[in-house]
Motif scaffolding. Structure first.
Motif, mmCIF file in Angstrom:
data_model
loop_
_atom_site.group_PDB
_atom_site.id
_atom_site.type_symbol
_atom_site.label_atom_id
_atom_site.label_comp_id
_atom_site.label_asym_id
_atom_site.label_seq_id
_atom_site.Cartn_x
_atom_site.Cartn_y
_atom_site.Cartn_z
ATOM 1 N N GLY A 12 0.825 -1.211 0.000
ATOM 2 C CA GLY A 12 0.000 0.000 0.000
ATOM 3 C C GLY A 12 0.853 1.253 0.000
ATOM 4 N N ARG A 92 -3.420 -5.809 -6.701
ATOM 5 C CA ARG A 92 -4.360 -5.898 -5.568
ATOM 6 C C ARG A 92 -4.638 -4.528 -4.963
ATOM 7 N NH1 ARG A 92 -1.626 -10.567 -4.010
ATOM 8 N NH2 ARG A 92 -0.449 -9.449 -2.410
ATOM 9 N N ASN A 93 -3.699 -3.613 -5.134
ATOM 10 C CA ASN A 93 -3.832 -2.277 -4.552
ATOM 11 C C ASN A 93 -4.396 -1.258 -5.533
ATOM 12 O OD1 ASN A 93 -2.540 -1.868 -1.650
ATOM 13 N ND2 ASN A 93 -1.428 -3.519 -2.684
ATOM 14 N N ALA A 95 -7.669 -0.376 -8.424
ATOM 15 C CA ALA A 95 -8.967 -0.681 -9.037
ATOM 16 C C ALA A 95 -9.076 0.140 -10.310
ATOM 17 C CB ALA A 95 -10.104 -0.348 -8.080
ATOM 18 N N ARG A 171 -13.669 -3.889 -3.871
ATOM 19 C CA ARG A 171 -12.209 -4.113 -3.904
ATOM 20 C C ARG A 171 -11.497 -3.215 -2.903
ATOM 21 N NH1 ARG A 171 -9.172 -6.798 -7.391
ATOM 22 N NH2 ARG A 171 -7.029 -6.169 -7.842
ATOM 23 N N ALA A 173 -9.539 -0.719 -3.147
ATOM 24 C CA ALA A 173 -8.109 -0.505 -3.391
ATOM 25 C C ALA A 173 -7.760 0.964 -3.181
ATOM 26 C CB ALA A 173 -7.753 -0.923 -4.818
ATOM 27 N N ARG A 204 -8.853 8.318 -1.798
ATOM 28 C CA ARG A 204 -8.005 7.438 -2.596
ATOM 29 C C ARG A 204 -7.045 8.271 -3.442
ATOM 30 N NH1 ARG A 204 -11.022 2.562 -2.048
ATOM 31 N NH2 ARG A 204 -13.246 3.028 -1.889
#
Length: 231
Positions: A12, A92-93, A95, A171, A173, A204
């Protein structure tokens, strides 16, 4: 795209993303798709990318997500070269919400769930509510168990787009890539989708490819690309 031996997990973003002298050209093409890109963005910033078709905006997305690796230069996450991080942990981090909603030939529930196999039914409903698609889903013949064809023909363009936004909410993310998600919609659908996107973007780090002024007016910065360079 193979990981380097000893590649580490990306857990992250805590500080910033940097592009340092990044260049890339597609195989068989002499002309660079992007050339000598230099900029940085802080965690929580929203940066808009504008420019004509073919100016390098989508290539930047691919390089950021390591769907492709740059020919030269560095993309740094908190000072760490992205090529030393595992591609899976980077993805994974992140979207992504694009212009064309991608739907699977399965139930509404599974379309929202995507790869998030451990989430609860309640979390799926909350994501749908956040994307303003829950009421539409409940009006379908079998609600969340309604099977959608691959093109999602049971749904309007705006509904399909809000379904992919629900997937991004689920998700959760920290880095969000938006490719002008309202470009193909009528004005009523656009307003619903835009409202859902505004909720999704909160807190975000956001890159948005923008073709419309409405998309970029609350950006921290706008990068204008021309022939693969920031001008």
């Amino acid at each position: 795209m193979k990981d380097e031996p000893g590649a580490t997990e990306f857990t992250g973003l805590t500080n910033k993303i940097q592009f340092r002298g990044v260049s890339f050209s597609y195989p068989g093409q002499e002309e660079k798709a992007v050339e000598d890109l230099n900029f940085e963005m802080q965690r929580g910033e929203k940066i808009a990318l504008v420019g004509p078709s073919g100016s390098g905006k989508s290539t930047m997305f691919d390089l950021l997500a390591r769907l492709r690796d740059q020919d030269s230069g560095e993309i740094l996450f908190d000072g760490v070269d992205s090529r030393t991080l595992t591609r899976d942990s980077l993805l994974r981090n992140m979207a992504y919400v694009g212009q064309e909603p991608f739907l699977f030939n399965t139930t509404v529930e599974n379309n929202i769930r995507g790869a998030e196999t451990s989430v609860t039914d309640e979390q799926i409903v909350e994501a749908a509510k956040a994307a303003a698609i829950h009421e539409d889903i409940m009006s379908l013949p079998d609600g969340y168990q309604t099977v959608l064809g691959e093109r999602g023909d049971r749904l309007s363009g705006g509904q399909r787009q809000r379904l992919t936004i629900a997937r991004a909410f689920l998700r959760d993310a920290p880095i969000l890539l938006l490719d002008e998600a309202t470009a193909a919609l009528d004005s009523e659908s656009e307003q619903l989708v835009q409202s859902a996107l505004e909720r999704l973007m909160r807190d975000r780090t956001v890159f948005v490819i923008a073709h419309r002024l409405a998309t970029i007016q609350d950006s921290n910065r706008v990068l204008v690309l021309e022939s693969g360079r920031i001008v």
